[in-house]
Design a protein around this motif. Structure first.
Motif: not given
Length: 248
Positions: A163-171
Motif C-alpha cells: 500500500l505504501k508503494k502504491l500510494y507513493q507511485e500514485s503521486n
C-alpha cells in the motif's frame, strides 16, 4: 485530518442509513456482501437515495467469484452502469481482468466511457492482478479516479508495505482507497505507514434474525452459512473510525 474519505460498504437500506448517520461521507452500495458483493437492485438504490444524502458509489459486479466475465455478463454490466448514471449515483466500482490476470483494458475503457461524469473506482479486482504497478498505471491511463486495495493481501495491515508503494507511485494522480480489515484500531497504523487518507470499511456485525420458527433441516443457500444471522453495519464501529480520522 480534514480531507479524508470514509467509505462504508453496505448491502441494505438499514446499513446505509446507519453508516450515514454515523458519519461515513461516502457509501459503496452493493448486495450480498457476505459473498463479496454483487450489483444491487435499482429499487434498493432508490430507497437508499431517498434516505441518505451522502455520495453513493454502486458496485457493478454480476456475480460472485473471479473477475473474468463472459460477453453476456459484460453487456449486463454496461447496462447497469447506464442505469445507475441515469438514476443519480455519484460513482461506480468496477473491475474486469483478462484470463492472464491483467486489466481488461478494452472492457474497462467501455465501462469508463459509459460512466461519463461519474466517479469510477477500480475495486479489489486490482488485488487479484498479476502486476500491481502496471495495473496502477493502466487505471490512471483509463481516467479511473480511485483504486480500492488491501495491498494484494488478505487484509490491509498485512499488505501495508505494498500500500505504501502504491500510494507513493500514485503521486496523487489517483486515489488509493484502503480496504479489507479496516477499522478504528488499524487506521492510525496504516496512515502513519502509508500516508493514505481514504478508507473503506463495512463495520458489520451479525444481527439475530427475527424468525422464531426455524427449520434447521433445510438450507436455502450454501451449507454452512447461518441463515438466521443478518450482517448489518454497526454504528459504533463507523463512529469510532470517523472520530479517529478527524483526530489524525
Amino acid at each position: 485530518m480534514e480531507n479524508y474519505i470514509l467509505e462504508a460498504c453496505v448491502d441494505s437500506v438499514e446499513s446505509a442509513v446507519i453508516a450515514t448517520d454515523a458519519g461515513a461521507n461516502r457509501l459503496e452500495f452493493c448486495a450480498n456482501l457476505v459473498i463479496g458483493g454483487t450489483t444491487p437492485t435499482l429499487a434498493m438504490f432508490q430507497q437508499v437515495r431517498k434516505r441518505c444524502d451522502n455520495k453513493i458509489h454502486v458496485l457493478i459486479r454480476p456475480r460472485f467469484g473471479d473477475f473474468c466475465y463472459t460477453e453476456d455478463e459484460f453487456e449486463v454490466m454496461k447496462e447497469e452502469v447506464k442505469q445507475y448514471k441515469k438514476f443519480g449515483a455519484e460513482g461506480i466500482a468496477i473491475g474486469i481482468l483478462t484470463p492472464e490476470g491483467e486489466l481488461n483494458m478494452q472492457q474497462m475503457a467501455a465501462l469508463r466511457k459509459e460512466a461519463g461524469n461519474m466517479s469510477v473506482t477500480l475495486h479489489r479486482a486490482f488485488d487479484m492482478c498479476k502486476d500491481p504497478k502496471k495495473t496502477l498505471e493502466q487505471a490512471i491511463e483509463l481516467g479511473i479516479n480511485g483504486i480500492l486495495t488491501s495491498g494484494q493481501a488478505n487484509d490491509c495491515v498485512t499488505g501495508k508495505d505494498c500500500l505504501k508503494k502504491l500510494y507513493q507511485e500514485s503521486n496523487h494522480r489517483i486515489d488509493i482507497l484502503v480496504g479489507s480489515g479496516v477499522n478504528a484500531s488499524v487506521i492510525k497504523e496504516i496512515y502513519q505507514h502509508t500516508g493514505a487518507t481514504s478508507y473503506h470499511m463495512s463495520g458489520k456485525k451479525a444481527v439475530n434474525s427475527a424468525m422464531v420458527y426455524r427449520n434447521e433441516n433445510i438450507f436455502m443457500g450454501l451449507d454452512g452459512f447461518d441463515e438466521y444471522s443478518i450482517w448489518r453495519t454497526d454504528k459504533t464501529e463507523i463512529e469510532r473510525a470517523v472520530t479517529l480520522l478527524k483526530e489524525l
